[in-house]
Design an enzyme around this catalytic site. Structure first.
Site, PDB file in Angstrom:
ATOM      1  N   ASP A 139       0.847  -1.194   0.000  1.00 31.82           N
ATOM      2  CA  ASP A 139       0.000   0.000   0.000  1.00 31.82           C
ATOM      3  C   ASP A 139       0.880   1.240   0.000  1.00 31.82           C
ATOM      4  O   ASP A 139       1.945   1.223  -0.633  1.00 31.82           O
ATOM      5  CB  ASP A 139      -0.935  -0.037   1.222  1.00 31.82           C
ATOM      6  CG  ASP A 139      -2.287   0.597   0.931  1.00 31.82           C
ATOM      7  OD1 ASP A 139      -2.330   1.826   0.814  1.00 31.82           O
ATOM      8  OD2 ASP A 139      -3.271  -0.134   0.811  1.00 31.82           O
ATOM      9  N   HIS A 215      -3.506   6.157   3.650  1.00 34.34           N
ATOM     10  CA  HIS A 215      -4.270   5.007   3.168  1.00 34.34           C
ATOM     11  C   HIS A 215      -3.696   3.695   3.687  1.00 34.34           C
ATOM     12  O   HIS A 215      -4.410   2.833   4.227  1.00 34.34           O
ATOM     13  CB  HIS A 215      -4.286   5.022   1.634  1.00 34.34           C
ATOM     14  CG  HIS A 215      -5.175   4.002   1.001  1.00 34.34           C
ATOM     15  ND1 HIS A 215      -4.792   2.692   0.823  1.00 34.34           N
ATOM     16  CD2 HIS A 215      -6.418   4.108   0.472  1.00 34.34           C
ATOM     17  CE1 HIS A 215      -5.765   2.027   0.219  1.00 34.34           C
ATOM     18  NE2 HIS A 215      -6.774   2.864  -0.001  1.00 34.34           N
ATOM     19  N   SER A 537     -11.081  -0.614  -0.563  1.00 36.63           N
ATOM     20  CA  SER A 537      -9.779  -0.629   0.116  1.00 36.63           C
ATOM     21  C   SER A 537      -9.939  -0.840   1.617  1.00 36.63           C
ATOM     22  O   SER A 537      -9.051  -1.385   2.270  1.00 36.63           O
ATOM     23  CB  SER A 537      -9.032   0.689  -0.119  1.00 36.63           C
ATOM     24  OG  SER A 537      -8.502   0.750  -1.412  1.00 36.63           O
TER      25      SER A 537
END
Length: 759
Positions: A139, A215, A537
């Protein structure tokens, strides 16, 4: 416009949460169950209660046990009772509902899925919170200072771990890694080679494993963040935040960069390669492509190749379905060896009161900390260019013009933009129309005689003594459990796969809306190092955490066995028994192209009974069926491979699903089941055929024992339709009255071939 609230109509998508908590316990553990018996057989409440006592007596064997067990007798509106029972004591032939718990928590996800660590018999504890497992997260990196990465209580790092923590910009490997965060690497060469060196002034980043946009931190803390009590987001959802496998070891592979999260396929593939070498047990990729096609440079193709090698080495790969829904054929990560995750809401919403000047209160959805915004002018822009605009642009425009807030009317979507002092409240078009009628009726009132206005009021049902439209907006509240209901999120990408329509995608669904987890302090929505994010996600790490627990409990299960266990035990309704809908331009009941096997059910996945297992050889046959050349397959496997003749059928791939995209006359296919439950078991098949489709199974009964641990069956499918159709859905279930091993059936009739020679 100094003291004005703007009503804006936009075309976009946003989600609210929904559902109630369901906890599944061990057979020997007493929990509260509701035994629902339907309409009363007696009008006398005492007689109804006596009947309940007698039923419990027959189950428990003594009056004393009944007294200790019973919690309530429902004896007025209907007949039923609540009692503390073990699973083995549950009565048959009646409707038994596990107790629904209502509580205010932060990361509500795990309680909602029945994965509370509160008892020694829960999956979290039986799997030792995932302590023996190493999960690789590919990620945007990690914000290591977050308390969700604290390693209190951790033992030594497993000796089999070959990875390392690389130092770089604002990241010291020897300081920022610990016994929980055991690996951190970064890969950027592929992106640089593709776009050149990016301007750091315009694209703030860290040349290190440190996460800039948050994220990756959000994803990894959702998988395995440590327990952290007393967390809220702008005062909402206060409780204990934690990951699904709070004891897991985390290895971070930063392959996505810039604030937009750009990921080079080359970097992703290198990260997978390194993770395999380092010794990860599970891989989680919250990545996807907007283009549902394979190509030489497509990240999905490279991800698929890397995932194939990981799975061949026994490493499950969990990946996101994508955020391009609700249109069909938008699904990402479609390779059959990947576990592809769609996103749903859960049982938490944030109702926000909108009180109009006529004293009518409407409930919208927002993440608005307050304080309450008192009565202010309310207006609706008349310009079409102003009234139909993306949410973020509308908020910026109104704020820059001096407005106090925005009411956004649109189709149901799943984006709530947080705010401390500028409310942006989402409502659907129906409520937005009500507000618009109020605005227009009040304006009409201010410029016409009372009699004229009363006629207008009779039409639209609004009346206001205010000289101009006004509105008051309250601070958002946290609502948990009913009456909110589970929905597949609008943004969640949908099947069928455009690459291989006979491979059902997505595989499974999990909560991915307004998920609270750790983030980078650079995140513009960060509040004390936490943020609420939505997307597939966010759903992917939920399933990754569950895979960690299953891998802990069943270390010898293959990735396909783990996938099968998750798919075949999934909820087709939400945990409270209500139907799951799919949000979009119009709401409908969810089907396999929305949520695969259904909503993930962690506790049941731990004991699936039977699994549809596969090995590398099965995937090779799939590649042969998909017309990959012998040379291509040999290259993937690293050894000479020749596809069999005749060519295998894609329909025979031993998936926990059956998808027939072009049924014309008759199709026969095979599946094989492996017993992972009680040694001596008898299963019978239950078929729920799609509309207009005949489904026959041979044999209809399986007898498993010490010598018969793996048995095959054939499925014969025919159609009664005489025209080309869309997809119809059903299910095929093997049951031993304790386990229900269910797979979805998806069938489309194609009487006229889609491609044919007119000559």
């Amino acid at each position: 416009m100094g003291q004005t609230i703007i009503l804006v109509a936009i075309i976009l998508t946003v989600v609210m949460n929904a559902q109630s908590t369901f906890v599944v316990g061990d057979a020997a553990e007493r929990k509260v169950y509701v035994v629902y018996l339907g309409e009363k057989e007696h009008d006398d409440p005492a007689s109804v209660t006596e009947y309940h006592h007698q039923m419990l007596w027959s189950l428990l064997g003594s009056k004393e046990s009944v007294h200790d067990s019973i919690v309530y007798s429902y004896r007025h509106g209907f007949s039923g009772f609540a009692a503390k029972l073990t699973e083995t004591e549950l009565p048959e032939v009646v409707h038994v509902i596990p107790n629904t718990l209502y509580e205010l928590t932060t990361t509500r996800t795990w309680d909602y899925l029945g994965l509370s660590p509160g008892t020694s018999k829960s999956l979290v504890h039986k799997a030792d919170m995932g302590r023996k497992i190493i999960v690789g997260v590919i990620d945007t990196g990690v914000w290591p200072e977050s308390e969700m990465y604290n390693d209190k209580g951790y033992g030594p790092i497993p000796s089999r771990w070959k990875g390392s923590c690389e130092s770089g910009e604002l990241f010291n490997g020897s300081i920022h890694c610990n016994k929980k965060l055991i690996g951190a690497k970064y890969f950027v060469d592929g992106l640089v080679a593709e776009i050149g060196d990016f301007d750091r002034a315009e694209n703030a980043e860290y040349a290190s494993p440190r996460d800039f946009n948050g994220h990756g931190t959000h994803v990894s803390s959702t998988i395995g963040g440590s327990f952290l009590p007393g967390v809220s987001y702008l005062g909402l959802g206060r409780g204990t935040v934690k990951g699904g496998a709070p004891g897991v070891r985390l290895a971070i592979y930063k392959a996505c960069w810039l604030q937009s999260g750009s990921c080079s396929g080359a970097d992703v593939l290198k990260a997978i390669d390194e993770a395999i070498h380092d010794g990860v047990d599970v891989l989680s990729l919250s990545l996807g492509s907007k283009v549902p096609l394979y190509s030489e440079t497509d990240v999905r193709e490279l991800t698929s190749v890397g995932a194939f090698h990981a799975v061949a080495k026994g490493i499950p790969v969990v990946a996101a379905a994508g955020n391009d829904g609700p249109s069909a054929q938008t699904i990402s990560n479609v390779a059959p060896w990947i576990l592809t995750v769609a996103a749903t809401t859960l049982d938490r919403s944030f109702p926000t009161a909108i009180t109009l000047g006529n004293n009518i209160t409407i409930l919208g959805q927002a993440i608005f900390a307050g304080p309450e915004l008192g009565y202010s002018d309310l207006t609706y822009p008349q310009s079409g260019e102003t009234s139909v605009t993306p949410a973020v642009d509308a908020i910026i425009a109104v704020r820059n013009a001096g407005g106090l807030g925005v009411i956004i009317a649109r189709n149901p979507t799943h984006l709530l933009l947080p705010s401390r002092n500028f409310p942006s409240v989402a409502v659907d078009f129906e409520l937005g129309t009500d507000i618009l009628f109020y605005i227009r009726s009040t304006r009409y009132h201010s410029s016409h005689s009372p009699n004229t206005f009363m006629n207008y009021h009779n039409i639209f049902g609004f009346f206001s003594l205010a000289r101009s439209p006004i509105v008051k907006i309250g601070a958002s509240r946290t609502l948990v459990a009913r009456p909110v209901a589970t929905k597949v999120a609008t943004f969640s990408s949908r099947g069928p796969s455009s690459i291989s329509p006979a491979i059902l995608k997505p595989d499974i669904a999990a909560p991915g809306v307004n998920i609270l987890a750790a983030t980078s302090l650079n995140d513009s929505f960060s509040v004390n190092g936490f943020s609420m994010k939505s997307g597939t996600s966010m759903a992917t790490p939920v399933v990754s955490g569950i895979v960690v627990l299953l891998k802990s409990l069943h270390p010898h299960w293959s990735p396909s066995a783990i996938k099968s266990a998750i798919v075949t035990t999934a909820w087709k309704t939400d945990p409270s028994g209500e139907p799951i809908f799919a949000d979009g331009s119009s709401r409908k009941l969810a089907d396999p192209f929305d949520y695969g096997g259904g909503l993930v059910n962690p506790e049941r996945a731990a004991k699936p009974g039977l699994v549809y297992d596969m090995a590398t050889h099965d995937y090779v046959l799939y590649l042969c069926a998909a017309d990959y050349s012998d040379m291509s397959i040999s290259r993937v496997l690293g050894k000479a491979t020749v596809c069999p003749t005749p060519k295998p059928s894609v329909l025979d791939l031993n998936l926990p699903s059956i998808t027939i995209p072009n049924l014309r006359d008759e199709v026969t296919l095979t599946r094989t089941l492996t017993n992972v439950g009680p040694l001596n078991s008898v299963y019978k098949v239950v078929i729920n055929p799609p509309t207009g489709v005949n489904v026959g199974v041979t044999p209809t009964t399986f007898v498993f024992n010490s010598t018969a641990t793996k048995l095959s069956f054939t499925v014969r499918v025919t159609t009664t339709h005489r025209v080309n159709t869309g997809y119809f859905f059903g299910s095929l279930t093997w049951s031993d009255n304790m386990h229900n091993v269910a797979i979805p059936l998806s069938v489309r009739t194609q009487i006229l071939p889609r491609y044919y020679d007119e000559n």
